[in-house]
Design a protein around this motif. Structure first.
Motif, short mmCIF file in Angstrom:
data_model
loop_
_atom_site.label_atom_id
_atom_site.label_comp_id
_atom_site.label_asym_id
_atom_site.label_seq_id
_atom_site.Cartn_x
_atom_site.Cartn_y
_atom_site.Cartn_z
N UNK A 177 0.83 -1.21 0.00
CA UNK A 177 0.00 0.00 0.00
C UNK A 177 0.86 1.26 0.00
N UNK A 178 2.01 1.19 0.63
CA UNK A 178 2.94 2.33 0.61
C UNK A 178 3.39 2.61 -0.81
N UNK A 179 3.79 1.56 -1.52
CA UNK A 179 4.26 1.70 -2.89
C UNK A 179 3.15 2.15 -3.83
N UNK A 180 1.93 1.71 -3.60
CA UNK A 180 0.81 2.02 -4.48
C UNK A 180 0.16 3.36 -4.22
N UNK A 181 0.45 4.02 -3.12
CA UNK A 181 -0.27 5.23 -2.73
C UNK A 181 -0.26 6.30 -3.82
N UNK A 182 0.89 6.69 -4.30
CA UNK A 182 0.96 7.75 -5.31
C UNK A 182 0.28 7.32 -6.60
N UNK A 183 0.43 6.06 -6.95
CA UNK A 183 -0.18 5.53 -8.17
C UNK A 183 -1.70 5.54 -8.06
N UNK A 184 -2.20 5.21 -6.88
CA UNK A 184 -3.65 5.25 -6.64
C UNK A 184 -4.16 6.69 -6.74
N UNK A 185 -3.42 7.62 -6.17
CA UNK A 185 -3.82 9.03 -6.24
C UNK A 185 -3.78 9.54 -7.69
N UNK A 186 -2.77 9.13 -8.44
CA UNK A 186 -2.68 9.54 -9.84
C UNK A 186 -3.88 9.01 -10.63
N UNK A 187 -4.20 7.76 -10.44
CA UNK A 187 -5.33 7.16 -11.15
C UNK A 187 -6.62 7.93 -10.84
N UNK A 188 -6.83 8.23 -9.58
CA UNK A 188 -8.03 8.97 -9.18
C UNK A 188 -8.04 10.36 -9.83
N UNK A 189 -6.90 11.04 -9.83
CA UNK A 189 -6.82 12.38 -10.42
C UNK A 189 -7.12 12.35 -11.91
N UNK A 190 -6.64 11.33 -12.60
CA UNK A 190 -6.83 11.27 -14.05
C UNK A 190 -8.21 10.77 -14.45
N UNK A 191 -8.84 9.97 -13.60
CA UNK A 191 -10.15 9.41 -13.95
C UNK A 191 -11.32 10.18 -13.37
#
Length: 160
Positions: A128-142
């Motif tokens: 979850x630590x590694x995925x945090x920024x990626x999850x935020x990016x996905x949310x921002x773009x979608x």
């Protein structure tokens, strides 16, 4: 390369990116802004993105936040990987990264820096630590209504 050497290389890349991130700060102007929070450990990431005039390509991306070496290094590596890419290309990278964290294949040679995070997959509590920024990016773009002010905080509590 022997497994111990590979782990050492992964750890070295993560520590270098944590100590001296290439993408720490805020873009100007901000076209997309997303806060991400990992309630399990308290990591927070604040992403800002600058898009091209057609709103189809990421011109610049930076992050601010506080967290462990894995969360901040992952955000820094992510910013390098998605800068200059179209939104669909960036979303494909998000999917591939998250698959890698679940034990999927590594990235190809031209994106090999992201493979430094593969070692994290051996520690489920740190994924979850590694995925945090990626999850935020996905949310921002979608997000249907792109926010430049990032008022909503997205949590990765119920994600991998």
């Amino acid at each position: 390369m022997p497994l111990d050497n590979l782990r050492g290389l992964y750890q070295q890349v993560i520590l270098e990116r944590y100590k001296k991130p290439h993408n720490f700060g805020r873009v100007d102007p901000v076209h997309r802004h997303q806060r991400g929070h990992n309630p399990s450990c308290g990591d927070t990431i604040d992403l800002t993105l600058q898009l091209d005039p057609s709103q189809e390509r990421i011109v610049d991306i930076k992050f601010e936040g506080a967290g462990c070496a894995i969360a901040l290094a992952s955000a820094d590596l992510m910013a390098d990987a998605v800068r200059g890419r179209t939104i669909p290309e960036a979303l494909q990278l998000v999917e591939r990264f998250q698959a890698m964290m679940r034990g999927g294949e590594e990235f190809p040679r031209e994106q090999r820096a992201l493979n430094a995070m593969k070692g994290v997959a051996q520690f489920p509590v740190r994924i979850k630590c590694a995925n945090l920024a990626w999850h935020a990016l996905k949310y921002a773009l979608e997000s249907p209504e792109p926010q430049a002010n990032g008022s909503a905080v997205v949590s990765n509590e119920n994600t991998d």
